[in-house]
Scaffold this active site. Structure first.
Site, short mmCIF file in Angstrom:
data_model
loop_
_atom_site.label_atom_id
_atom_site.label_comp_id
_atom_site.label_asym_id
_atom_site.label_seq_id
_atom_site.Cartn_x
_atom_site.Cartn_y
_atom_site.Cartn_z
N CYS A 106 0.83 -1.21 0.00
CA CYS A 106 0.00 0.00 0.00
C CYS A 106 0.86 1.26 0.00
CB CYS A 106 -0.93 0.01 1.21
SG CYS A 106 -2.09 1.40 1.17
N CYS A 157 -0.96 5.72 6.40
CA CYS A 157 -1.83 5.70 7.59
C CYS A 157 -1.05 5.15 8.79
CB CYS A 157 -3.06 4.84 7.32
SG CYS A 157 -3.97 5.34 5.83
N CYS A 198 -1.74 1.60 10.48
CA CYS A 198 -1.89 0.41 9.64
C CYS A 198 -0.58 -0.32 9.41
CB CYS A 198 -2.51 0.80 8.31
SG CYS A 198 -2.83 -0.61 7.23
N CYS A 209 -17.06 -9.45 4.17
CA CYS A 209 -16.38 -8.20 3.86
C CYS A 209 -15.09 -8.48 3.08
CB CYS A 209 -16.04 -7.44 5.13
SG CYS A 209 -17.45 -7.21 6.24
N CYS A 214 -19.99 -6.84 1.53
CA CYS A 214 -19.43 -5.51 1.75
C CYS A 214 -18.04 -5.49 1.11
CB CYS A 214 -19.33 -5.21 3.24
SG CYS A 214 -18.58 -3.60 3.63
N CYS A 252 -20.97 2.26 4.67
CA CYS A 252 -20.40 1.77 5.92
C CYS A 252 -19.17 2.63 6.22
CB CYS A 252 -20.00 0.31 5.78
SG CYS A 252 -19.11 -0.38 7.20
N ARG A 285 -21.00 -1.48 15.16
CA ARG A 285 -20.24 -2.74 15.19
C ARG A 285 -19.01 -2.59 16.08
NH1 ARG A 285 -18.30 -3.52 9.88
NH2 ARG A 285 -20.51 -3.55 9.43
#
Length: 331
Positions: free
Chosen positions: A70, A74, A77, A114, A146, A206, A276
């Site tokens: 990636c 962030c 992460c 998901c 999702c 979401c 959630r």
């Protein structure tokens, strides 16, 4: 700290059931409630949860469909370009593996599957792979799908909708003010725009948060109201799991009672939405995990993206012991 002794939390519940908005002061009072007030507060949150969702619990399962690799920075992460955490790195999983993940979701009694991929946004090849798998899952299994693939264009969102994806996840993660302290390679507004893009395509939005990244109570309140304004249907509330090798590796855990107050706040502010209990619940809530379901009505079962989750049978047993019921079909 705001004085909270003697507050009638059921008044907050009544406002939430009527979908009336809390004031900023009331929202802060929830977050800053005394520990002795916790059971009264959670009981009030449960009144709202029970009104809209009864005692049903929605189960969700994540598949890390593309790991690492990636370019984003962030700070929370383990898959980001600035992380040195030893995580698996692989390109988008093939169709058969995505289908096997869906079957495993069924085995875990999860109603929502998901499909999550690292990266700024999907390539044409990645999007096509997800489309192909989703079409077959929809034809053969009663699962809500999702997708979480990063920043989307309007056309990409429409393609996912046409393939059969029900919901799209793109978390705000933190407050607007705090955002640049966490991520610099994309903006808070780009995240909001992606949620709006999903909504325009007819995908259920979401979007959630990560608690414990150095934000203030006022900023947690801001996050809750931002998600109310976005009208997110599903709100994952993550609690930071500070992974060694990430910029936030030295952040402490969120105390369990604080985590419960956060969940109560989100229930009051977004009363009829799926709240959630998401990543980090095991290490932050610890032995108080069962109490989380008095405010939340949904949780992930199994592992997260790069960190292990709780034993699945333990989650099933927790729900049973509470006298709650797993919602087997989310459609």
């Amino acid at each position: 700290m705001t004085q909270t002794i003697g507050i009638e939390w059921t008044v907050y519940a009544s406002k939430a059931i009527q979908k009336a908005e809390l004031t900023q002061e009331e929202a802060l009072q929830v977050l800053q409630a005394e520990d002795d007030e916790l059971l009264s507060l959670m009981n009030a949150a449960f009144l709202v949860r029970k009104h809209f969702f009864g005692k049903k619990v929605k189960l969700n399962m994540i598949l890390n469909a593309k790991s690492g690799l990636c370019p984003e920075d962030c700070g929370y992460c383990s898959q980001s370009i600035v992380s040195t955490a030893p995580v698996a790195k692989y390109t988008m999983l093939d169709k058969e593996t995505l289908l096997a993940g869906a079957r495993e979701a069924m085995n875990r009694r999860a109603g929502t599957y998901c499909i999550v991929a690292s990266g700024r946004g999907p390539t044409e090849k990645e999007l096509s792979q997800v489309e192909e798998a989703v079409k077959e899952i929809r034809a053969t299994m009663p699962l809500k799908i999702c997708a979480c693939l990063g920043i989307l264009s309007d056309q990409q969102a429409l393609r996912l909708k046409e393939a059969g994806v029900h919901r799209y996840n793109h978390n705000l993660n933190t407050s607007r003010k705090h955002y640049e302290d966490i991520t610099t390679t994309h903006t808070y507004d780009q995240r909001v725009d992606t949620v709006e893009t999903a909504k325009r395509a007819g995908l259920s939005p979401c979007s959630g948060v990560i608690i414990g990244m150095g934000e203030s109570d006022e900023e947690i309140v801001e996050m809750a109201f931002a998600l109310r304004a976005l009208d997110a249907d599903s709100i994952p509330v993550n609690f930071l799991n500070a992974i060694p090798g990430t910029p936030l590796e030295n952040m402490g855990r969120t105390p369990a009672q604080k985590a419960l107050r956060v969940l109560a706040l989100f229930r009051f502010v977004c009363p009829d939405k799926e709240i959630r209990v998401a990543g980090g619940r095991e290490i932050n809530l610890r032995s108080l995990q069962p109490l989380s379901l008095y405010a939340a009505n949904s949780l992930f079962v199994g592992d997260y993206l790069t960190t292990p989750g709780q034993e699945i049978t333990t989650d099933h047993q927790m729900i049973e012991d509470l006298g709650f019921e797993i919602e087997l079909c989310a459609l």
